[in-house]
Design an enzyme around this catalytic site. Structure first.
Site, PDB file in Angstrom:
ATOM      1  N   SER A  82       0.822  -1.208   0.000  1.00 31.57           N
ATOM      2  CA  SER A  82       0.000   0.000   0.000  1.00 31.57           C
ATOM      3  C   SER A  82       0.856   1.257   0.000  1.00 31.57           C
ATOM      4  CB  SER A  82      -0.915   0.009   1.239  1.00 31.57           C
ATOM      5  OG  SER A  82      -1.466   1.296   1.410  1.00 31.57           O
ATOM      6  N   ASP A 142      -6.258   0.518  -9.142  1.00 25.64           N
ATOM      7  CA  ASP A 142      -7.425   1.370  -9.383  1.00 25.64           C
ATOM      8  C   ASP A 142      -8.048   1.132 -10.764  1.00 25.64           C
ATOM      9  OD1 ASP A 142      -7.106   2.484  -6.882  1.00 25.64           O
ATOM     10  OD2 ASP A 142      -5.977   4.208  -7.606  1.00 25.64           O
ATOM     11  N   ARG A 180     -14.809  -3.775  -4.373  1.00 23.94           N
ATOM     12  CA  ARG A 180     -14.836  -3.682  -5.840  1.00 23.94           C
ATOM     13  C   ARG A 180     -14.927  -5.049  -6.525  1.00 23.94           C
ATOM     14  NH1 ARG A 180     -10.664   1.454  -6.615  1.00 23.94           N
ATOM     15  NH2 ARG A 180     -12.261   3.018  -6.162  1.00 23.94           N
TER      16      ARG A 180
HETATM   17  C1  S3P Z   1      -3.075   5.734  -3.655  1.00 25.49           C
HETATM   18  C2  S3P Z   1      -2.724   4.436  -3.412  1.00 25.49           C
HETATM   19  C3  S3P Z   1      -3.617   3.294  -3.669  1.00 25.49           C
HETATM   20  C4  S3P Z   1      -4.778   3.668  -4.586  1.00 25.49           C
HETATM   21  C5  S3P Z   1      -5.388   4.983  -4.237  1.00 25.49           C
HETATM   22  C6  S3P Z   1      -4.366   6.099  -4.273  1.00 25.49           C
HETATM   23  C7  S3P Z   1      -2.127   6.817  -3.314  1.00 25.49           C
HETATM   24  O1  S3P Z   1      -4.147   2.852  -2.432  1.00 25.49           O
HETATM   25  O2  S3P Z   1      -5.754   2.647  -4.584  1.00 25.49           O
HETATM   26  O3  S3P Z   1      -6.446   5.307  -5.126  1.00 25.49           O
HETATM   27  O4  S3P Z   1      -2.293   7.935  -3.773  1.00 25.49           O
HETATM   28  O5  S3P Z   1      -1.169   6.522  -2.573  1.00 25.49           O
HETATM   29  P1  S3P Z   1      -3.305   1.818  -1.518  1.00 25.49           P
HETATM   30  O6  S3P Z   1      -1.963   2.343  -1.404  1.00 25.49           O
HETATM   31  O7  S3P Z   1      -3.954   1.787  -0.168  1.00 25.49           O
HETATM   32  O8  S3P Z   1      -3.416   0.504  -2.223  1.00 25.49           O
END
Ligand code: S3P
Length: 434
Positions: A175, A322, A353
């Site tokens: 993440s 995403d 999702r």
């Molecule tokens: C993001 C990281 C992703 C993504 C989100 C934006 C970011 O989430 O799904 O739309 O800007 O760091 P995760 O890091 O929790 O997977």
């Protein structure tokens, strides 16, 4: 309730511009606010999620002026930000992060190092999303964060900020939000903080901090930051969001005869996994990088040739997380079996999702099997128009508007106001192709 009414579309041609990158807009506003001077941000995404972050920084004493001339109908995209250095002021009220997981998680990292109490809230969807994933590492840094939303570690978050100690933290999930929260807290710790990622995730935080003069060291899967570094003021251009372009990339690639150019798009390799997946599915896509000032920016050209099935999983998942809803729609249009696995994180996004995509594809006549960590799509069945919910999730609403362009009859996507969280001009572009 706002809805989209979509009928079978024609081939997509011409230039499509997409608004600013959501991930970069959140970060640019936060880092400019923490900088020691004046920054101009242009290309900012004036969507509800990013405006919530802008308002959060204002609530912490950062002066932010919008340039009204930059408003082309969906909100200003150019802002002058008077950074406060790393010392923000206490907000007088709880901060509303709206629907934005990125906003809340990154702000939590940042506010953990500030010498005051703050509270972060969100809408119903954000209030049911897991926050222990940031609370655990931040607690290891001696941040005191309470989750006020029941037993499950959900928002609101009450943050009693203060002096932090550095840590080394191995992410249990891939993440970028958690990585970024820890790195931002690391800026306020006395010593070196290291985050170890199981799989590479989007690296905008690392790149952007470096362009704001902060040293961030990446050694393989280890990312380290020394606390106490000042953030230098600089101007920042946010390119278009490849996650928003994804809807048109899939639609154009799946529709023979289409010929589309998407200019000014962020082409950071930690975000371009969708291009690799679509190319495996037979898409004709050319990537042209025009400039690189820390983030590669360029053009995408797509010639529609129809799609074929593929296997999606493993290390590419965080890169395309995403884009999976719209890729699943593309897979439903591709004759044969597409397997999506290792994507359990989809269950804790703005909606579940996996569940949302499976239900909506089935409602439109698609043949899809659900798995705990993904789905198996037997593509090539003619989709039928249907009334499908958005589940309050912007990417589900837009993915099924694209499905509607390929379905016989009328598709109604319900409850589409959520699209304003990331792509306020989506509907006006959609109308060009119906
Ligand atoms: C993001 C990281 C992703 C993504 C989100 C934006 C970011 O989430 O799904 O739309 O800007 O760091 P995760 O890091 O929790 O997977």
């Amino acid at each position: 309730m706002s809805t989209y009414l979509v009928r079978k579309g024609h081939s997509l041609t011409g230039e499509i511009t997409v608004p600013g990158d959501k991930s970069m807009s959140h970060r640019a506003m936060m880092f400019a606010g923490l900088s020691e001077g004046t920054c101009t941000i242009d290309g900012f995404l004036p969507s509800e999620d990013c405006v919530a972050t802008l308002n959060a920084m204002r609530a912490c004493g950062v002066g932010i002026e919008a340039d009204s001339a930059s408003d082309k109908g969906f909100g200003p995209t150019r802002y002058v930000v008077e950074g406060k250095g790393c010392q923000l002021t206490a907000p007088t009220e709880p901060i509303d992060c709206g629907n934005a997981g990125t906003g809340m998680r990154l702000l939590a990292g940042l506010l953990a190092g500030q010498p005051f109490v703050s509270e972060l809230r969100g809408d119903a969807s954000l209030s049911s999303r897991p926050m222990n994933r940031i609370v655990t590492p931040l607690a290891q840094m001696q941040a005191r964060i309470e989750t006020l939303g029941g037993d499950g570690g959900c928002p609101p978050l009450r943050i009693r900020g203060g002096t932090l100690v550095p840590t080394t933290y191995t992410l249990p999930m891939a993440s970028a939000q958690v990585k970024s929260a820890v790195l931002l807290a690391g800026l306020f710790a006395d010593g070196k903080t290291t985050v170890i990622q199981p799989i590479m995730t989007r690296d905008h935080t690392e790149r952007m901090l470096q362009s704001f003069g902060v040293e961030v060291v990446t050694e393989g899967t280890h990312i380290s930051i020394e606390g106490g570094q000042p953030i230098k003021a600089r101007d920042f251009h946010v390119p278009g969001d490849i996650s928003s372009a994804a809807f048109w990339l899939v639609a154009a690639a799946a529709q023979p005869g289409s010929k589309v150019t998407i200019p000014n798009i962020g082409l950071n390799p930690s975000r371009t996994g969708i291009l690799a997946v679509l190319k495996r599915m037979g898409a004709q896509i050319t990537e042209i990088i025009d400039e690189d000032h820390g983030e590669p920016i360029g053009r995408l050209e797509v010639n529609g040739a129809g799609l074929k099935p593929t296997e999606i999983g493993g290390e590419e998942i965080p890169n395309i997380i995403d884009e999976i809803p719209v890729l699943a729609v593309g897979a439903a249009l591709a004759p044969g079996t597409t397997v999506i696995r290792d994507a359990k994180e989809l269950r804790v996004k703005e909606s579940d999702r996996i569940d949302a995509v499976v239900k909506n594809l089935r409602a439109m006549g698609g043949d899809v099997e659900e798995a705990e960590d993904g789905m198996i799509i037997h593509g090539g069945k003619q989709l039928r128009g249907a009334t499908v919910p958005s589940y309050g999730d912007h990417r589900i609403a837009m993915a099924f508007a694209i499905a509607g362009l390929f379905a016989e009859g009328e598709t109604i996507v319900e409850d589409t106001a959520c699209v304003n969280t990331s792509y306020p001009s989506f509907e006006s572009t959609l109308k060009r192709f119906i």
